[in-house]
Scaffold this motif. Structure first.
Motif, PDB file in Angstrom:
ATOM      1  N   GLY A  50       0.819  -1.215   0.000  1.00 28.83           N
ATOM      2  CA  GLY A  50       0.000   0.000   0.000  1.00 28.83           C
ATOM      3  C   GLY A  50       0.845   1.255   0.000  1.00 28.83           C
ATOM      4  N   ILE A  51       1.834   1.307   0.884  1.00 26.53           N
ATOM      5  CA  ILE A  51       2.622   2.556   0.988  1.00 26.53           C
ATOM      6  C   ILE A  51       3.543   2.703  -0.217  1.00 26.53           C
ATOM      7  N   THR A  52       3.953   1.571  -0.775  1.00 29.13           N
ATOM      8  CA  THR A  52       4.824   1.643  -1.947  1.00 29.13           C
ATOM      9  C   THR A  52       4.070   2.200  -3.147  1.00 29.13           C
ATOM     10  N   ARG A  53       2.830   1.759  -3.293  1.00 24.92           N
ATOM     11  CA  ARG A  53       2.055   2.196  -4.464  1.00 24.92           C
ATOM     12  C   ARG A  53       1.331   3.511  -4.238  1.00 24.92           C
ATOM     13  N   ASP A  54       0.873   3.749  -3.007  1.00 25.89           N
ATOM     14  CA  ASP A  54      -0.065   4.862  -2.783  1.00 25.89           C
ATOM     15  C   ASP A  54       0.389   5.869  -1.735  1.00 25.89           C
ATOM     16  N   GLY A  55       1.607   5.723  -1.227  1.00 22.62           N
ATOM     17  CA  GLY A  55       2.060   6.659  -0.199  1.00 22.62           C
ATOM     18  C   GLY A  55       1.150   6.593   1.011  1.00 22.62           C
ATOM     19  N   SER A  56       0.726   7.770   1.477  1.00 22.12           N
ATOM     20  CA  SER A  56      -0.049   7.814   2.725  1.00 22.12           C
ATOM     21  C   SER A  56      -1.565   7.724   2.499  1.00 22.12           C
ATOM     22  N   LEU A  57      -1.955   7.335   1.287  1.00 17.89           N
ATOM     23  CA  LEU A  57      -3.387   7.320   0.954  1.00 17.89           C
ATOM     24  C   LEU A  57      -4.211   6.501   1.955  1.00 17.89           C
ATOM     25  N   HIS A  58      -3.621   5.453   2.482  1.00 21.14           N
ATOM     26  CA  HIS A  58      -4.384   4.554   3.359  1.00 21.14           C
ATOM     27  C   HIS A  58      -4.204   4.895   4.844  1.00 21.14           C
ATOM     28  N   PHE A  59      -3.867   6.132   5.108  1.00 17.53           N
ATOM     29  CA  PHE A  59      -3.586   6.578   6.482  1.00 17.53           C
ATOM     30  C   PHE A  59      -4.713   6.227   7.457  1.00 17.53           C
ATOM     31  N   GLN A  60      -5.957   6.416   6.996  1.00 19.50           N
ATOM     32  CA  GLN A  60      -7.117   6.109   7.878  1.00 19.50           C
ATOM     33  C   GLN A  60      -7.100   4.641   8.296  1.00 19.50           C
ATOM     34  N   ASP A  61      -6.761   3.780   7.344  1.00 16.90           N
ATOM     35  CA  ASP A  61      -6.692   2.343   7.649  1.00 16.90           C
ATOM     36  C   ASP A  61      -5.584   2.065   8.670  1.00 16.90           C
ATOM     37  N   TRP A  62      -4.470   2.761   8.533  1.00 17.47           N
ATOM     38  CA  TRP A  62      -3.371   2.556   9.493  1.00 17.47           C
ATOM     39  C   TRP A  62      -3.849   2.933  10.893  1.00 17.47           C
ATOM     40  N   GLN A  63      -4.594   4.030  10.952  1.00 16.14           N
ATOM     41  CA  GLN A  63      -5.086   4.472  12.265  1.00 16.14           C
ATOM     42  C   GLN A  63      -6.059   3.452  12.856  1.00 16.14           C
ATOM     43  N   GLU A  64      -6.846   2.853  11.974  1.00 20.77           N
ATOM     44  CA  GLU A  64      -7.802   1.833  12.409  1.00 20.77           C
ATOM     45  C   GLU A  64      -7.051   0.618  12.993  1.00 20.77           C
ATOM     46  N   THR A  65      -5.967   0.234  12.324  1.00 25.22           N
ATOM     47  CA  THR A  65      -5.151  -0.888  12.806  1.00 25.22           C
ATOM     48  C   THR A  65      -4.554  -0.546  14.172  1.00 25.22           C
TER      49      THR A  65
END
Ligand SMILES: Cc1ncc(COP(=O)(O)O)c(C=O)c1O
Length: 393
Positions: A56-71
Motif C-alpha cells: 500500500g505505501i509503496t504504491r499509494d504513499g499515505s493514501l491509506h492513512f485512515q486504515d493505518w489508524q484503524e489498525t
C-alpha cells in the motif's frame, strides 16, 4: 502470575487448533523452534499484514492513512484486553520494555535514601534504569529468587520493602531461571501503600493470562517480540490512571500534545492519557504486525495458549527427568514456572547444546543451562525429537 492446569497428556482435543497452528507457523517446516523467550517467529498473518502495508505505501504513499489508524486503534484494544485494563487511555505504544521501565525510573521524584526492590535474577532492562539512579542517592535492593525452585521469592521481595521503598519492580517470569512470580500476592501486599508496583511482563504476556485488576500493578512494560509473536521494536507501557500526570516527562513532540493534530497551535499541554508518553510518529509497519499476531493469540484464547504451553513444558520435564544428569535450573512445580524450562546436563551441557543446534533445534543457553521455551503451536513430535537428541548427545 500463577497458572496451573491439571493437564499432562500429550494429546490436544482440538485438531482444528493444530491445523491453524500448522498454517500459521511455516517456521516448523525447517526448525524445531523453542526460542520464544528470545525472539519469536511471526505467524503468517503478521507477514501478510506487513506485506499488505508495504504494498500500500509503496504504491499509494499515505493514501491509506485512515486504515493505518484503524489498525493502531485495534492494536490498542487488543492490548487492553490482554492486560485486562479498563480502557486504552492508560496504554502507550513504546519502542521496547527498556523504554517503558525507563519512563518510570526517570519520571518519579526521587529523594536520597529512597530504594527500589528488584530480584537477584532480573534481565538488565529491569536493573539498569534503577541502578542509574545511584547518583540521586537511590539504593537498589535485590531479593533472593535463586535457586528458583526453593527461594521464597515473593516473601523475600516483600521483606525488603520499607517506608523508603518507592517501587517494587519485577519480571513476571525471570528470563534465565523461568521462575514465575506470584504477582497477585505482591500487588495485593503493596496495594494501598506508598510503594508503586512495576512489572516487566515480557516473559509472560502472550503466553499466560494477565489480570491487571487482580495484580494491581501501577506500571507494566513489555516488548512484542517474544511470547506475543510480534515484531522487535514495538512494546507496550501501561500506566495506572493515578500515575499518568505524576510521572515527569522527558520526551516531547507533536503526537503527545493537546490539541491533537493542530500543528499551528502555540498553546499546548501533554495529553492527559498515556499518549503523553508517545512523543512522535508511530511505528506503523510494526503496529500492523503486532495487531495481526495478537489477533491470532486472542482467536486461540490466552487460556488455551497457556494450557498448551504448560502441557508442553510438562512433557519436556517428564522426558528429561529420565536422564540421570538432567539438573533443572527452572522450578519443576507447575505453580512456579511458565514457558521457560532451563536445564543443565552436567559436563554434557555444551555438547547437548551443540547437538540440538545441529539437529535444527532453536534454543539458547542462559544462566548456565539450555533454555527451552515452547509456544502453543509446537508439536509433541518435535519435543520427542528434542528428547532423542538430548539423550543421544
Ligand atoms: C525479562 C526481560 N525484560 C526485558 C527484555 C528485553 O527488553 P527490551 O524489550 O527493552 O529489549 C528481555 C529480553 O530478553 C527480558 O527477558
Amino acid at each position: 502470575m500463577r497458572y496451573t492446569n491439571g493437564m499432562n497428556t500429550n494429546t490436544d482435543s482440538s485438531g482444528s487448533l493444530d491445523r491453524l497452528a500448522a498454517e500459521e507457523f511455516p517456521v516448523t517446516e525447517n526448525h524445531i523452534y523453542l526460542n520464544h523467550a528470545a525472539i519469536s517467529p511471526w505467524p503468517e498473518r503478521a507477514r501478510r499484514a506487513v506485506q499488505a502495508f508495504a504494498e500500500g505505501i509503496t504504491r499509494d504513499g499515505s493514501l491509506h492513512f485512515q486504515d493505518w489508524q484503524e489498525t493502531e486503534r485495534s492494536l490498542r484494544e487488543r492490548i487492553r484486553d490482554l492486560l485486562n485494563a479498563s480502557g486504552t487511555e492508560t496504554i502507550a505504544l513504546v519502542p521496547n520494555t527498556s523504554a517503558g521501565l525507563s519512563l518510570v525510573a526517570a519520571g518519579l521524584d526521587w529523594r536520597p535514601g529512597d530504594n527500589v526492590v528488584i530480584t537477584d535474577s532480573e534481565f538488565p532492562s529491569n536493573r539498569m534504569p534503577w541502578e542509574a539512579l545511584a547518583g540521586q542517592g537511590v539504593e537498589v535492593r535485590e531479593a533472593l529468587c535463586t535457586p528458583a525452585g526453593d527461594a521464597d521469592c515473593e516473601g523475600n521481595i516483600l521483606r525488603l520493602v520499607d517506608d523508603r521503598t518507592r517501587v517494587v519492580s519485577v519480571s513476571s517470569v525471570q528470563f534465565g531461571t523461568g521462575r514465575a512470580l506470584d504477582l497477585e500476592r505482591i500487588g495485593q501486599a503493596l496495594s494501598g501503600s506508598d510503594t508503586a508496583f512495576c512489572v516487566d511482563a515480557i516473559q509472560s504476556l502472550g503466553a499466560f493470562p494477565f489480570d491487571l485488576e487482580a495484580i494491581r500493578a501501577d506500571f507494566v512494560a513489555a516488548d512484542g517480540h517474544k511470547w506475543l509473536l510480534g515484531p522487535e521494536g514495538l512494546g507496550l507501557f501501561y500506566c495506572a490512571p493515578q500515575w499518568l500526570e505524576r510521572l515527569h516527562l522527558h520526551q516531547w513532540g507533536w503526537h503527545m500534545a493537546e490539541p491533537f493534530g493542530d500543528f499551528d497551535a502555540r498553546e499546548w499541554r501533554p495529553a492527559t492519557t498515556a499518549r503523553r508518553f508517545e512523543p512522535g510518529t508511530p511505528n506503523t509497519p510494526s503496529n500492523h504486525a503486532l495487531e495481526a499476531s495478537l489477533s491470532l493469540l486472542q482467536e486461540v484464547g490466552i487460556v488455551r495458549v497457556a494450557e498448551r504451553i504448560q502441557a508442553r513444558v510438562e512433557y519436556l520435564i517428564e522426558g528429561l527427568s529420565a536422564l540421570s544428569d538432567a539438573e533443572f535450573i527452572s522450578p519443576v512445580d507447575a505453580g512456579l514456572r511458565a514457558g521457560i524450562l532451563n536445564v543443565r546436563f552436567g559436563g554434557r551441557t555444551d555438547k547437548v547444546y551443540q547437538a540440538l543446534r545441529e539437529g535444527g533445534v532453536q534454543v539458547l543457553t542462559r544462566a548456565g543451562g539450555i533454555r527451552f521455551a515452547p509456544h502453543f503451536y509446537n508439536r509433541y513430535s518435535e519435543l520427542d525429537r528434542v528428547l532423542e537428541i538430548v539423550r543421544g548427545a
